[in-house]
Design an enzyme around this catalytic site. Structure first.
Site, mmCIF file in Angstrom:
data_model
loop_
_atom_site.group_PDB
_atom_site.id
_atom_site.type_symbol
_atom_site.label_atom_id
_atom_site.label_comp_id
_atom_site.label_asym_id
_atom_site.label_seq_id
_atom_site.Cartn_x
_atom_site.Cartn_y
_atom_site.Cartn_z
ATOM 1 N N CYS A 14 30.308 44.714 0.652
ATOM 2 C CA CYS A 14 30.605 45.601 1.720
ATOM 3 C C CYS A 14 29.710 45.166 2.649
ATOM 4 C CB CYS A 14 30.265 47.066 1.305
ATOM 5 S SG CYS A 14 28.635 47.406 0.630
ATOM 6 N N ASN A 53 25.318 46.601 0.763
ATOM 7 C CA ASN A 53 25.320 46.236 -0.426
ATOM 8 C C ASN A 53 24.312 47.332 -1.126
ATOM 9 O OD1 ASN A 53 24.190 43.868 -3.000
ATOM 10 N ND2 ASN A 53 25.971 45.432 -3.263
ATOM 11 N N CYS A 84 25.711 51.070 -0.645
ATOM 12 C CA CYS A 84 26.561 52.077 -0.856
ATOM 13 C C CYS A 84 27.799 51.699 -1.524
ATOM 14 C CB CYS A 84 26.844 52.909 0.370
ATOM 15 S SG CYS A 84 25.415 53.674 1.300
ATOM 16 N N SER A 86 29.761 48.980 -2.297
ATOM 17 C CA SER A 86 29.910 47.785 -3.327
ATOM 18 C C SER A 86 29.111 48.013 -4.506
ATOM 19 C CB SER A 86 29.774 46.212 -2.622
ATOM 20 O OG SER A 86 28.433 46.173 -2.296
ATOM 21 N N ASP A 144 32.703 53.647 5.559
ATOM 22 C CA ASP A 144 31.302 53.404 5.264
ATOM 23 C C ASP A 144 30.758 54.817 5.415
ATOM 24 O OD1 ASP A 144 28.666 53.074 5.761
ATOM 25 O OD2 ASP A 144 29.022 51.660 7.442
HETATM 26 P P1 4NP Z 1 27.370 49.922 2.606
HETATM 27 O O1 4NP Z 1 26.740 50.760 3.575
HETATM 28 O O2 4NP Z 1 27.802 48.778 3.507
HETATM 29 O O3 4NP Z 1 28.579 50.464 2.071
HETATM 30 O O4 4NP Z 1 26.377 49.378 1.627
HETATM 31 C C1 4NP Z 1 26.011 50.805 4.637
HETATM 32 C C2 4NP Z 1 24.595 50.361 4.344
HETATM 33 C C3 4NP Z 1 23.707 50.335 5.342
HETATM 34 C C4 4NP Z 1 24.060 50.162 6.659
HETATM 35 C C5 4NP Z 1 25.449 50.231 6.977
HETATM 36 C C6 4NP Z 1 25.836 50.649 5.946
HETATM 37 N N1 4NP Z 1 23.054 49.880 7.530
HETATM 38 O O5 4NP Z 1 23.429 49.838 8.857
HETATM 39 O O6 4NP Z 1 21.904 49.759 7.477
#
Ligand code: 4NP
Length: 158
Positions: free
Chosen positions: A7, A10, A12, A14, A124
């Site tokens: 994702c 990493n 949330c 994945s 997301d």
């Molecule tokens: P993930 O979610 O891609 O499912 O781990 C996110 C985690 C952090 C961020 C965006 C999406 N961020 O912008 O920090």
């Protein structure tokens, strides 16, 4: 068989998929020789455990994500893993740009394994409300069952 979930951060989506596949495979397909990992296309959270909201939602369904730590996809991943599953189309596009051509056939969307979901992307949940984390789990659980069926077939054919 080596499976990598990818994702953005990493922390949330994945790691949820990694924890769900590890748990369901141990319970329902212990004979499968599986190695499971996850990584992000971005490095904002490298070294961190999964987001507390992700950990709590997963724990309520019996998945323990506490030992996982975020990392970024690296070139060796495109050689090492047999299946590299993007959690959404944007991350799959990034993987296609970074992967050598001979590894492109290993790249898929996780939700290819849950056609009945009618979705291609695991949304997301990072900037949304608590329901987003439940939706991630619903989609990941459905796709993991489809993925396990695919891996059993592949194992029998090997
Ligand atoms: P993930 O979610 O891609 O499912 O781990 C996110 C985690 C952090 C961020 C965006 C999406 N961020 O912008 O920090």
């Amino acid at each position: 068989m080596r499976i990598l979930f990818v994702c953005l951060g990493n922390i949330c989506r994945s790691p949820t998929a990694e924890g769900v596949l590890r748990t369901l495979a141990a319970r329902e397909a212990p004979e499968l020789p599986l190695e499971v990992d996850s990584a992000g296309t971005a490095g904002y959270h490298v070294g961190e455990p999964p987001d507390p909201r992700t950990q709590q939602a997963a724990a309520r369904r019996g998945y323990n994500l506490t030992a996982l730590r975020a990392r970024v996809v690296e070139p060796a991943d495109f050689e090492r893993f047999d299946l590299i599953l993007g959690m959404d189309e944007e991350n799959l596009r990034v993987l296609r740009r970074r992967a050598p051509t001979h590894s492109h056939e290993r790249l898929r969307l996780l939700l290819d394994f849950a056609p009945e979901s009618g979705s291609r992307d695991v949304p997301d949940p990072y900037y949304g409300g608590p329901n987003g984390f439940e939706e991630v789990l619903d989609l990941v659980e459905a796709a993991t069952r489809g993925l396990l069926a695919h891996l059993r077939q592949r194992d029998r054919a090997a």
